[in-house]
Motif scaffolding. Structure first.
Motif: not given
Length: 474
Positions: A51-64
């Motif tokens: 989950e931490t890695a997923q948040r890092s992947i989308v940190s500059g993309w956009g959340g839920q």
């Protein structure tokens, strides 16, 4: 001579009773449960890292993302009376303050297509999407506006604002468009809506047309997000059509779609939500409540204890077809079943087959069984759960069968252990696939195993000694 002496010494040494052997096996099972619990903690830790890695992947993309609006916000003058203490006397003052009137559309139609892709870093991956929320909204003031404590004379229509809410403004694209009564508006950052934590954007407009008529707004809002998109509806009637080529959607939130189609080519869903179902007025003197993606919500309006103060929402989740950490977690919970059946099989060879098995040998077999779940977790992160289950099962069955051939002094007996493990792993995989009937099938499996053990040991003297007469005795 040495062999005979050893045999006589062994014959003179009394064996443990079957009951004591049984208690020893239970103790070994309890000891093995400690590393099995450690595997469960390891799976939880790996899930947290994922989950931490997923948040890092989308940190500059956009959340839920949570989308709300549009809403018209009209400033109005209100007379406020307050009492204050001055020189020991109570003084009443009347002040004129400016407040905001929030007007929801009578009808809003929304259409969005979720263009999905999978982003990956190392062994971790997450689903992201890019969508354009296109729609139209119609605003009118009610004839009985004064019932809400506000009159048209109090409103400053020239300073009206049209506000949109988006929970993670980082995901907004640069080609958003808003047109009111045929006139494009310049968009400004900030001043979102309460449903999205005041995150979003707005546009200034002249609301004079609202005094005696209607305002028609058309818009196209493009934004990016990951995993889920949530709509916070607030209108006389909200119609939302959402589609995507992702074939694994999950519909959650306070409202479910009225119609939906899901197949291998994707899905399409249509929501129709009326203001009566929302239970809120189209005219408010305060903003809405924050909305969270309601992925885990299980309660509905019809269930006792539902909190009606929670803001309504409609959520579309783009889920992974297999939650490998959830599957490994469920499989680990069946670890006691595998260890128990295997130990019982060795115990029967010990009690009935005459093969002496030490506590150390039980522990080694138990450790091998626990190692299965570690292999399952490690392989599942690389090649997926199904193939990981096959590889971990084959490795564990091969290891324990080979070791059993030496412990039980027979390949035929070892094949029984191997067949038992193959059957257990196969049955547990079926249990993991059949969520609705897993408890029933698991209960019947344990019942059948207990009945078999009771039948085989029905004539065994559990309290007596296991010592046997010498071969040369008469």
């Amino acid at each position: 001579m040495v062999e005979i002496a050893q045999g006589e010494a062994g014959a003179d040494r009394p064996d443990r009773s079957p009951g004591r052997k049984f208690l020893m096996v239970i103790l070994m099972g309890v000891l093995i449960s400690i590393p099995l619990f450690t595997v469960w903690l390891l799976n939880y830790d790996r899930q947290s890292q994922s989950e931490t890695a997923q948040r890092s992947i989308v940190s500059g993309w956009g959340g839920q993302q949570v989308f709300a609006g549009p809403k018209l916000v009209l400033p109005y003058r209100a007379r406020v009376t307050e009492s204050v203490e001055e020189n020991g006397k109570t003084v009443t003052r009347t002040n004129i303050v400016t407040r905001e009137l929030f007007v929801a559309p009578q009808q809003v139609k929304l259409d969005s297509a979720l263009n999905t892709e999978t982003k990956q870093r190392a062994i971790y991956q997450v689903i992201v999407y890019d969508t354009a929320m296109t729609g139209s909204a119609t605003f009118r003031l009610p004839d009985d506006l004064d019932r809400f404590g506000v009159t048209r004379e109090q409103i400053d229509f020239s300073r009206a604002e049209l506000r949109f809410g988006i929970s993670d403004a980082r995901g907004l694209a640069g080609d958003n468009q808003v047109v009111v009564n045929g006139r494009p508006l310049a968009l400004q950052p900030g001043k979102g809506l309460g449903e999205t934590g005041n995150s979003g954007f707005f546009a200034f407009l002249d609301g004079a047309a609202l005094e005696s008529g209607a305002i028609e707004a058309r818009f196209k809002v493009r934004f990016k997000g990951h995993q889920s998109v949530t709509l916070a509806p607030h209108a006389g009637q909200t119609e939302w059509t959402v589609r995507s080529k992702w074939p694994h959607p999950s519909f959650a939130g306070s409202f479910l779609p009225e119609s939906r189609t899901v197949d291998a080519n994707g899905f399409k869903a249509k929501y129709v939500i009326t203001n009566l179902a929302l239970g809120s007025s189209l005219i408010r003197t305060e903003d809405g409540s924050p909305v969270q993606p309601m992925r885990a919500r299980e309660m509905s309006y019809a269930e006792p204890g539902y909190d009606n103060t929670v803001a309504a929402s409609a959520t579309v989740d783009l889920i992974q077809p297999v939650d490998l950490y959830g599957q490994v977690d469920r499989a680990t919970k069946y670890g006691f079943l595998i260890i128990g059946f295997t130990f019982v099989a060795f115990l029967l060879f010990d009690l009935i087959g005459g093969v002496r098995i030490s506590a150390v040998q039980y522990i080694l077999v138990g450790v091998a069984l626990v190692l299965f779940f570690v292999l399952l977790l490690a392989f599942a992160e690389i090649i997926g759960f199904a193939w990981a289950y096959v590889m971990a099962s084959l490795a564990t069955i091969g290891l324990i069968s080979t070791y059993s051939a030496s412990v039980l002094s027979s390949w035929s007996r070892a094949s029984v252990i191997g067949g038992l493990l193959a059957g257990l792993y196969g049955a547990i995989y079926i249990l993991l696939s059949l969520e609705a009937y897993s408890l029933l099938i698991g209960s019947l499996l344990i019942f059948a195993a207990l009945a078999g053990v009771m039948f085989v040991t029905r004539r065994l003297d559990w309290s007596g000694s296991m010592s046997r007469p010498n071969a040369g005795s008469g």
